[in-house]
Design a protein around this motif. Structure first.
Motif, PDB file in Angstrom:
ATOM      1  N   UNK A  17       6.081   7.447   8.531  1.00  0.00           N
ATOM      2  CA  UNK A  17       5.663   7.895   7.205  1.00  0.00           C
ATOM      3  C   UNK A  17       4.549   6.974   6.718  1.00  0.00           C
ATOM      4  N   UNK A  18       3.441   7.569   6.282  1.00  0.00           N
ATOM      5  CA  UNK A  18       2.355   6.767   5.736  1.00  0.00           C
ATOM      6  C   UNK A  18       2.810   6.087   4.448  1.00  0.00           C
ATOM      7  N   UNK A  19       2.403   4.854   4.265  1.00  0.00           N
ATOM      8  CA  UNK A  19       2.777   4.075   3.091  1.00  0.00           C
ATOM      9  C   UNK A  19       2.491   4.856   1.799  1.00  0.00           C
ATOM     10  N   UNK A  20       3.495   4.904   0.922  1.00  0.00           N
ATOM     11  CA  UNK A  20       3.408   5.559  -0.395  1.00  0.00           C
ATOM     12  C   UNK A  20       3.296   7.080  -0.325  1.00  0.00           C
ATOM     13  N   UNK A  21       3.600   7.681   0.809  1.00  0.00           N
ATOM     14  CA  UNK A  21       3.477   9.139   0.949  1.00  0.00           C
ATOM     15  C   UNK A  21       4.370   9.897  -0.026  1.00  0.00           C
ATOM     16  N   UNK A  22       5.525   9.360  -0.359  1.00  0.00           N
ATOM     17  CA  UNK A  22       6.459  10.083  -1.211  1.00  0.00           C
ATOM     18  C   UNK A  22       6.460   9.687  -2.666  1.00  0.00           C
ATOM     19  N   UNK A  23       5.623   8.728  -3.046  1.00  0.00           N
ATOM     20  CA  UNK A  23       5.661   8.198  -4.411  1.00  0.00           C
ATOM     21  C   UNK A  23       5.463   9.286  -5.464  1.00  0.00           C
ATOM     22  N   UNK A  24       4.520  10.185  -5.255  1.00  0.00           N
ATOM     23  CA  UNK A  24       4.255  11.253  -6.223  1.00  0.00           C
ATOM     24  C   UNK A  24       5.422  12.201  -6.407  1.00  0.00           C
ATOM     25  N   UNK A  25       6.298  12.263  -5.429  1.00  0.00           N
ATOM     26  CA  UNK A  25       7.482  13.123  -5.497  1.00  0.00           C
ATOM     27  C   UNK A  25       8.743  12.339  -5.853  1.00  0.00           C
ATOM     28  N   UNK A  37      12.671   5.957   2.463  1.00  0.00           N
ATOM     29  CA  UNK A  37      12.331   6.476   3.791  1.00  0.00           C
ATOM     30  C   UNK A  37      12.829   5.533   4.882  1.00  0.00           C
ATOM     31  N   UNK A  38      12.648   4.240   4.678  1.00  0.00           N
ATOM     32  CA  UNK A  38      13.129   3.269   5.662  1.00  0.00           C
ATOM     33  C   UNK A  38      14.643   3.317   5.789  1.00  0.00           C
ATOM     34  N   UNK A  39      15.343   3.458   4.677  1.00  0.00           N
ATOM     35  CA  UNK A  39      16.808   3.543   4.712  1.00  0.00           C
ATOM     36  C   UNK A  39      17.283   4.790   5.446  1.00  0.00           C
ATOM     37  N   UNK A  40      16.445   5.819   5.471  1.00  0.00           N
ATOM     38  CA  UNK A  40      16.780   7.057   6.175  1.00  0.00           C
ATOM     39  C   UNK A  40      16.406   7.004   7.648  1.00  0.00           C
ATOM     40  N   UNK A  41      15.711   5.930   8.055  1.00  0.00           N
ATOM     41  CA  UNK A  41      15.386   5.759   9.468  1.00  0.00           C
ATOM     42  C   UNK A  41      13.928   5.895   9.833  1.00  0.00           C
ATOM     43  N   UNK A  42      13.056   6.099   8.844  1.00  0.00           N
ATOM     44  CA  UNK A  42      11.625   6.222   9.129  1.00  0.00           C
ATOM     45  C   UNK A  42      10.990   4.842   9.273  1.00  0.00           C
ATOM     46  N   UNK A  43       9.866   4.817   9.954  1.00  0.00           N
ATOM     47  CA  UNK A  43       9.045   3.609  10.030  1.00  0.00           C
ATOM     48  C   UNK A  43       7.844   3.853   9.120  1.00  0.00           C
ATOM     49  N   UNK A  44       7.565   2.919   8.222  1.00  0.00           N
ATOM     50  CA  UNK A  44       6.420   3.036   7.326  1.00  0.00           C
ATOM     51  C   UNK A  44       5.200   2.441   8.025  1.00  0.00           C
ATOM     52  N   UNK A  45       4.097   3.192   8.009  1.00  0.00           N
ATOM     53  CA  UNK A  45       2.847   2.719   8.605  1.00  0.00           C
ATOM     54  C   UNK A  45       1.759   2.711   7.537  1.00  0.00           C
ATOM     55  N   UNK A  46       0.743   1.897   7.732  1.00  0.00           N
ATOM     56  CA  UNK A  46      -0.256   1.639   6.697  1.00  0.00           C
ATOM     57  C   UNK A  46      -1.338   2.708   6.556  1.00  0.00           C
ATOM     58  N   UNK A  47      -1.732   3.339   7.659  1.00  0.00           N
ATOM     59  CA  UNK A  47      -2.910   4.210   7.592  1.00  0.00           C
ATOM     60  C   UNK A  47      -2.685   5.553   8.286  1.00  0.00           C
ATOM     61  N   UNK A  48      -3.463   6.563   7.877  1.00  0.00           N
ATOM     62  CA  UNK A  48      -3.403   7.845   8.584  1.00  0.00           C
ATOM     63  C   UNK A  48      -3.793   7.707  10.054  1.00  0.00           C
ATOM     64  N   UNK A  49      -4.717   6.803  10.341  1.00  0.00           N
ATOM     65  CA  UNK A  49      -5.147   6.598  11.734  1.00  0.00           C
ATOM     66  C   UNK A  49      -3.966   6.212  12.613  1.00  0.00           C
ATOM     67  N   UNK A  50      -3.063   5.388  12.100  1.00  0.00           N
ATOM     68  CA  UNK A  50      -1.872   5.006  12.863  1.00  0.00           C
ATOM     69  C   UNK A  50      -0.969   6.211  13.099  1.00  0.00           C
ATOM     70  N   UNK A  51      -0.845   7.060  12.090  1.00  0.00           N
ATOM     71  CA  UNK A  51      -0.033   8.281  12.228  1.00  0.00           C
ATOM     72  C   UNK A  51      -0.601   9.136  13.363  1.00  0.00           C
ATOM     73  N   UNK A  52      -1.913   9.398  13.314  1.00  0.00           N
ATOM     74  CA  UNK A  52      -2.533  10.239  14.339  1.00  0.00           C
ATOM     75  C   UNK A  52      -2.451   9.617  15.728  1.00  0.00           C
ATOM     76  N   UNK A  53      -2.584   8.324  15.817  1.00  0.00           N
ATOM     77  CA  UNK A  53      -2.573   7.649  17.118  1.00  0.00           C
ATOM     78  C   UNK A  53      -1.196   7.646  17.771  1.00  0.00           C
ATOM     79  N   UNK A  54      -0.128   7.614  16.973  1.00  0.00           N
ATOM     80  CA  UNK A  54       1.208   7.437  17.521  1.00  0.00           C
ATOM     81  C   UNK A  54       2.071   8.694  17.537  1.00  0.00           C
ATOM     82  N   UNK A  55       1.684   9.735  16.794  1.00  0.00           N
ATOM     83  CA  UNK A  55       2.561  10.892  16.608  1.00  0.00           C
ATOM     84  C   UNK A  55       2.288  12.014  17.588  1.00  0.00           C
TER      85      UNK A  55
END
Length: 75
Positions: A35-43, A50-68
Motif C-alpha cells: 500500500x502506498x503511504x497515506x493511500x487510505x487517509x482520505x477515506x 493497513x499494517x495491522x491487516x498485513x500490508x506493507x507500506x511503501x513510499x512511492x508509486x514507483x515501488x508499487x509498480x516495480x514490485x507488484x
C-alpha cells in the motif's frame, strides 16, 4: 500474487481501492499487499491500520509498480 494499492492523485478524490479489511481477505488467500503511504487517509484509514491487516507500506508509486504483479487504484 503481490497486489499494489496506489494513492489516488485526482483532485478531490478521497476513495481508496482497498480497505484494511480487504487486505485481510487478500492475505487469507495467500497474496501479499503493498500500500502506498497515506493511500487510505482520505477515506479514514491510517497506514497503521493497513499494517495491522498485513500490508506493507511503501513510499512511492514507483515501488508499487516495480514490485507488484497487479496494481489497483480507483480512477
Amino acid at each position: 500474487m503481490i497486489v499494489g494499492v496506489l494513492k489516488e492523485i485526482k483532485a478531490q478524490e478521497n476513495r481508496v481501492c482497498m480497505t484494511p479489511a480487504g487486505v485481510e481477505v487478500m492475505k487469507q488467500h495467500g497474496h501479499s499487499v503493498l500500500v502506498e503511504k497515506s493511500a487510505g487517509v482520505g477515506s479514514g484509514f491510517s497506514d497503521a491500520e493497513y499494517e495491522a491487516s498485513g500490508a506493507k507500506i511503501v513510499a512511492t508509486p514507483a515501488e508499487i509498480y516495480a514490485q507488484s504483479d497487479m496494481v489497483m487504484h480507483v480512477k
